[in-house]
Enzyme design. Sequence first.
Site, short mmCIF file in Angstrom:
data_model
loop_
_atom_site.label_atom_id
_atom_site.label_comp_id
_atom_site.label_asym_id
_atom_site.label_seq_id
_atom_site.Cartn_x
_atom_site.Cartn_y
_atom_site.Cartn_z
N GLY A 12 0.67 -8.42 -11.59
CA GLY A 12 1.23 -7.11 -11.94
C GLY A 12 0.25 -6.36 -12.82
CB THR A 127 1.24 -11.00 -18.69
OG1 THR A 127 2.65 -10.79 -18.52
CG2 THR A 127 1.05 -12.08 -19.74
CG ASP A 129 6.27 -10.87 -18.33
OD1 ASP A 129 6.62 -9.68 -18.44
OD2 ASP A 129 6.44 -11.52 -17.28
NE ARG A 173 7.93 -13.03 -11.93
CZ ARG A 173 6.67 -12.72 -11.72
NH1 ARG A 173 5.71 -13.39 -12.30
NH2 ARG A 173 6.36 -11.72 -10.93
#
Length: 348
Positions: A12, A127, A129, A173
């Site tokens: 991503g 990321t 995340d 995620r």
Amino acid sequence: MSKRVGVLTGGGDCPGLNAVIRAVARRSLDRGYDVVGVRAGWRGLVEGRLEPLGRREISGLLPRGGTILGTSRTNPYKLEGGVDRVLAHFHEEGLDALVAIGGEDTLGVAAKLHAEHDFPVVGVPKTIDNDLSATDYTFGFDTAVSICTEAIDRLHTTAESHNRVMVVEVMGRHTGWIAVMSGIAGGADVILIPEHPITVEQACGEIRRRHEAGKDFSIVVVSEGYELTYDSGERRQVAQETAVDEFGHVRLGGIGHELAREIEEQTGFETRVTVLGHIQRGGSPTARDRVLATRFGLKAADLVHEGRFGLMAALHGDTIVDVSLAEATAKLKTVPDDWYAVAKAFIG
Ligand code: F6P
């Protein structure tokens, strides 16, 4: 001796990718090396899609979101002959080293290629995340948290005006880093994350208690990876579809709506949902992410120069260090108890 250095961005996208590309290229060009961009992550090496990265191409990149190289979730290990094609194109193009900028999946491939084929690769942790091990922070995370925090601030004023519960679904995620950090920064009243799953009934209890104590609105931040968890012990993942990508991930999203329905039913309070989605990944990086991405990029270029491969640039405290790619991709970095305790102090 001159070198030819490839750069790819995989997985991503994330604010700060272009800042890394700029830093890797700038330092390598200053050393008289050639720099080549690989298009669309590992797919570019499978298909042999490369392009020169000169001073003109990297000009103006620092504040630009996305990635000028394009990205994909291609896994060469899942394609017939994929790894052989990566190795063949790498050698045909005369490359001496590759800088792979990515998260657990992209860097997982890099680690495997290095372990199995002595592939000369250096990693940069990317990321939103923030779930990569062996680094305190990944770039892109700070930008995503800033975007979510601003959204929570805005939702506060409309929630107060209408006496509503506002559910905000954020990305993450496998881990709740974005939810916890933006929840703390935005003053969320309930925070639901995969690592510390409070039940739906408990969340509704907290909301009820707040309202009984005189508050007439609540902000609930939920991480997309949170599974609907009930007092009965039942747990259910909410996803947009069950098909998995080449790295085995389902497409998450939708937990906010399911949770809001439960909250409205169990508490009777009017509830609305905001799903921030890819807005969290778009646009310009924060100053902090630009600086972190730049420092990571310079470190990666230095590792290439020193011929030290199988390593990843990482942040330990305030220092940029190198760690092994194998260590960084062995397991995910989850939200530890002490961070969740900070968020929990303000729940209810
Ligand atoms: O890993 C980064 C991430 O933004 C996750 O938080 C999210 O689940 C996923 O990527 C979304 O991926 P895509 O861009 O393929 O929808």
